[in-house]
Design a protein around this motif. Structure first.
Motif, short mmCIF file in Angstrom:
data_model
loop_
_atom_site.label_atom_id
_atom_site.label_comp_id
_atom_site.label_asym_id
_atom_site.label_seq_id
_atom_site.Cartn_x
_atom_site.Cartn_y
_atom_site.Cartn_z
N VAL A 9 2.46 11.65 3.72
CA VAL A 9 0.99 11.71 4.07
C VAL A 9 0.38 13.00 4.59
N ARG A 10 -0.92 13.21 3.80
CA ARG A 10 -1.56 14.61 4.10
C ARG A 10 -2.98 14.34 3.96
N SER A 11 -3.73 14.90 4.25
CA SER A 11 -5.31 15.05 4.41
C SER A 11 -5.64 15.59 2.80
N VAL A 12 -6.66 14.92 2.09
CA VAL A 12 -6.90 15.31 0.90
C VAL A 12 -7.57 16.85 1.05
N ARG A 13 -7.86 17.27 2.10
CA ARG A 13 -8.46 18.68 2.38
C ARG A 13 -7.69 19.42 2.57
N ASP A 14 -6.07 19.17 2.91
CA ASP A 14 -5.03 20.11 2.87
C ASP A 14 -4.98 20.66 1.39
N THR A 96 2.72 11.69 -2.52
CA THR A 96 1.92 12.15 -0.97
C THR A 96 0.78 11.35 -1.28
N LEU A 97 0.67 10.35 -0.04
CA LEU A 97 -0.65 9.54 0.10
C LEU A 97 -1.62 10.46 0.89
N ALA A 109 -3.38 5.87 5.39
CA ALA A 109 -2.18 6.37 4.64
C ALA A 109 -0.86 6.20 5.39
N VAL A 110 -1.17 6.38 6.78
CA VAL A 110 0.13 6.24 7.53
C VAL A 110 0.63 4.86 7.72
N VAL A 111 -0.45 3.83 7.52
CA VAL A 111 0.21 2.45 7.55
C VAL A 111 0.55 2.08 6.10
N LEU A 112 0.26 2.40 5.26
CA LEU A 112 0.93 2.46 3.96
C LEU A 112 2.20 3.10 3.78
N ARG A 113 2.38 4.17 4.49
CA ARG A 113 3.56 4.97 4.35
C ARG A 113 4.69 4.03 5.26
N ASP A 114 4.13 3.69 6.23
CA ASP A 114 4.92 2.73 7.25
C ASP A 114 5.49 1.74 6.37
#
Length: 118
Positions: A9-14, A96-97, A109-114
């Motif tokens: 999971v990452r920010s699209v701004r990263d 990477t979400l 994105a955290v929920v989806l990863r989990d």
């Protein structure tokens, strides 16, 4: 490699990183201030993002995150983009979400990863 190692999971701004693998934006709405070029996406699964109603109810309030996650999981039942996301993880090995929210801990994105790694 476990599924936990496959989904990040990452920010699209990263800044995009070489280890990101297949980059998927999981927001229903395009993130403000981010160009499509800078996002460096492989896919944008709009419909896997939470509904407008759920997003507005949640309001990125950390106190509501657990309930948000429960409601969001229910929304995903029968969602074609949710199935597509599961297929992408199986197909690409490393995914990477990407999310647009400023809160890096309490977002879809955290929920989806989990959900993908449990």
């Amino acid at each position: 490699m476990t599924t936990r190692d496959q989904v990040h999971v990452r920010s699209v701004r990263d800044e995009p990183a070489s280890g990101d693998g297949h980059r998927v934006l999981v927001d229903r709405v395009w993130p403000r201030g981010v160009s499509k070029e800078d996002a460096a996406l492989d896919d944008w699964l709009k419909e896997v993002g939470p509904s407008t109603e759920l997003r507005q109810w949640f309001g990125h309030d950390p106190e509501k995150f657990d309930e948000f996650a429960r409601r969001y999981e229910k929304e995903l039942a029968g969602n074609e983009d949710w199935q597509t996301l599961q297929d992408l993880v199986a197909e690409h090995g490393r995914v990477t979400l990407l999310f647009g929210a400023s809160d890096k801990e309490n977002n879809q994105a955290v929920v989806l990863r989990d959900l993908l790694t449990r």
